[in-house]
Design a protein around this motif. Structure first.
Motif, PDB file in Angstrom:
ATOM      1  N   TYR A 147      45.736 -20.403 -46.603  1.00 45.79           N
ATOM      2  CA  TYR A 147      46.788 -19.425 -46.338  1.00 45.79           C
ATOM      3  C   TYR A 147      46.899 -19.240 -44.838  1.00 45.79           C
ATOM      4  N   LYS A 148      48.114 -19.264 -44.357  1.00 47.62           N
ATOM      5  CA  LYS A 148      48.366 -19.209 -42.911  1.00 47.62           C
ATOM      6  C   LYS A 148      47.708 -17.982 -42.275  1.00 47.62           C
ATOM      7  N   SER A 149      47.706 -16.864 -42.970  1.00 41.75           N
ATOM      8  CA  SER A 149      47.111 -15.637 -42.429  1.00 41.75           C
ATOM      9  C   SER A 149      45.596 -15.748 -42.275  1.00 41.75           C
ATOM     10  N   MET A 150      44.949 -16.701 -42.950  1.00 43.63           N
ATOM     11  CA  MET A 150      43.495 -16.872 -42.873  1.00 43.63           C
ATOM     12  C   MET A 150      43.083 -17.921 -41.849  1.00 43.63           C
ATOM     13  N   LEU A 151      44.031 -18.647 -41.295  1.00 42.68           N
ATOM     14  CA  LEU A 151      43.712 -19.719 -40.358  1.00 42.68           C
ATOM     15  C   LEU A 151      43.432 -19.146 -38.976  1.00 42.68           C
ATOM     16  N   ARG A 152      42.184 -19.223 -38.582  1.00 37.32           N
ATOM     17  CA  ARG A 152      41.725 -18.791 -37.260  1.00 37.32           C
ATOM     18  C   ARG A 152      41.253 -20.029 -36.506  1.00 37.32           C
ATOM     19  N   SER A 153      41.032 -19.909 -35.224  1.00 35.81           N
ATOM     20  CA  SER A 153      40.613 -21.076 -34.442  1.00 35.81           C
ATOM     21  C   SER A 153      39.273 -21.623 -34.928  1.00 35.81           C
ATOM     22  N   GLU A 154      38.320 -20.744 -35.301  1.00 32.27           N
ATOM     23  CA  GLU A 154      37.032 -21.242 -35.787  1.00 32.27           C
ATOM     24  C   GLU A 154      37.165 -21.915 -37.153  1.00 32.27           C
ATOM     25  N   THR A 155      38.058 -21.404 -37.998  1.00 35.24           N
ATOM     26  CA  THR A 155      38.298 -22.023 -39.298  1.00 35.24           C
ATOM     27  C   THR A 155      38.970 -23.378 -39.108  1.00 35.24           C
ATOM     28  N   GLU A 156      39.921 -23.437 -38.202  1.00 34.29           N
ATOM     29  CA  GLU A 156      40.594 -24.699 -37.918  1.00 34.29           C
ATOM     30  C   GLU A 156      39.595 -25.735 -37.406  1.00 34.29           C
ATOM     31  N   GLN A 157      38.667 -25.320 -36.568  1.00 33.67           N
ATOM     32  CA  GLN A 157      37.648 -26.240 -36.061  1.00 33.67           C
ATOM     33  C   GLN A 157      36.752 -26.746 -37.184  1.00 33.67           C
ATOM     34  N   GLU A 158      36.384 -25.883 -38.131  1.00 29.61           N
ATOM     35  CA  GLU A 158      35.586 -26.311 -39.278  1.00 29.61           C
ATOM     36  C   GLU A 158      36.327 -27.337 -40.120  1.00 29.61           C
ATOM     37  N   ILE A 159      37.619 -27.129 -40.296  1.00 29.19           N
ATOM     38  CA  ILE A 159      38.430 -28.076 -41.058  1.00 29.19           C
ATOM     39  C   ILE A 159      38.463 -29.427 -40.345  1.00 29.19           C
ATOM     40  N   ILE A 160      38.691 -29.407 -39.031  1.00 29.86           N
ATOM     41  CA  ILE A 160      38.732 -30.648 -38.254  1.00 29.86           C
ATOM     42  C   ILE A 160      37.385 -31.378 -38.355  1.00 29.86           C
ATOM     43  N   GLU A 161      36.283 -30.646 -38.248  1.00 27.65           N
ATOM     44  CA  GLU A 161      34.964 -31.275 -38.378  1.00 27.65           C
ATOM     45  C   GLU A 161      34.796 -31.912 -39.751  1.00 27.65           C
TER      46      GLU A 161
END
Length: 186
Positions: A163-177
């Protein structure tokens, strides 16, 4: 359709303007003409491996953070602590990498889908395309972060949606990893 063509041309142009990396920094060569791409590698904790259908490609993940929920010939589903929507899709067809994001829009029947970010990257010495798509799924605003790879007669899409409202920079980094766990065949 015209905006996708313009976007693809902008991606190609911007990729051609990026600075080149030192050739000694690579373990093996990437495709000619793509040496300048941002290089990403799997996490040192991503030691668990799963094979992606009959493509010869595999995916490495950290079983302390991720677990395989379901596996078939064409789909692998993962679950995680922060979000449960991580998938790998495999198609028995080759498609232009700049068109791969359209498969996700179609699969999830996204409404008002927008390709927010798109660039070619070097992941574990293979050229992939990174896409960030925003749109509506079931009346909820979502963001999809994906890597796409197409070679031979296979197209593979590794992605997470949140959900777009849950996407934070640290969450995005975890996804990329997590996505960095892709390893092409041979």
């Amino acid at each position: 359709m015209q905006k996708y063509v313009i976007l693809a041309l902008l991606i190609i142009f911007s990729a051609s303007c990026a600075p080149a990396t030192k050739s000694g920094d690579k373990k093996k060569d990437v495709a000619a003409g793509y040496e300048h791409l941002e290089a990403r590698e799997k996490s040192k904790n991503a030691v668990d491996q799963i094979y992606i259908g009959q493509s010869g490609a595999s995916f490495y993940y950290d079983s302390k953070l991720w677990s395989v929920k379901n596996k078939s010939v064409s789909t692998i589903d993962f679950s995680a602590r922060r979000f449960t929507n991580a998938h790998i899709f495999m198609y028995d067809e080759k498609m232009p990498m700049t068109e791969i994001h359209k498969k996700l829009v179609e699969h999830y029947q996204m409404k008002n889908a927008q390709l927010v970010e798109s660039e070619f990257i070097n992941v574990n010495n293979s050229v992939l395309i990174y896409n960030k798509i925003e749109g509506m799924i079931n009346k909820r605003e979502v963001s999809i972060l994906s890597y796409g790879f197409s070679e031979g007669m296979h197209t593979i899409i590794m992605h997470c949606f949140i959900y777009k409202s849950m996407l934070r920079s640290e969450t995005e980094q975890e996804i990329i990893e997590f996505l960095n766990g892709f390893a092409a065949a041979g």
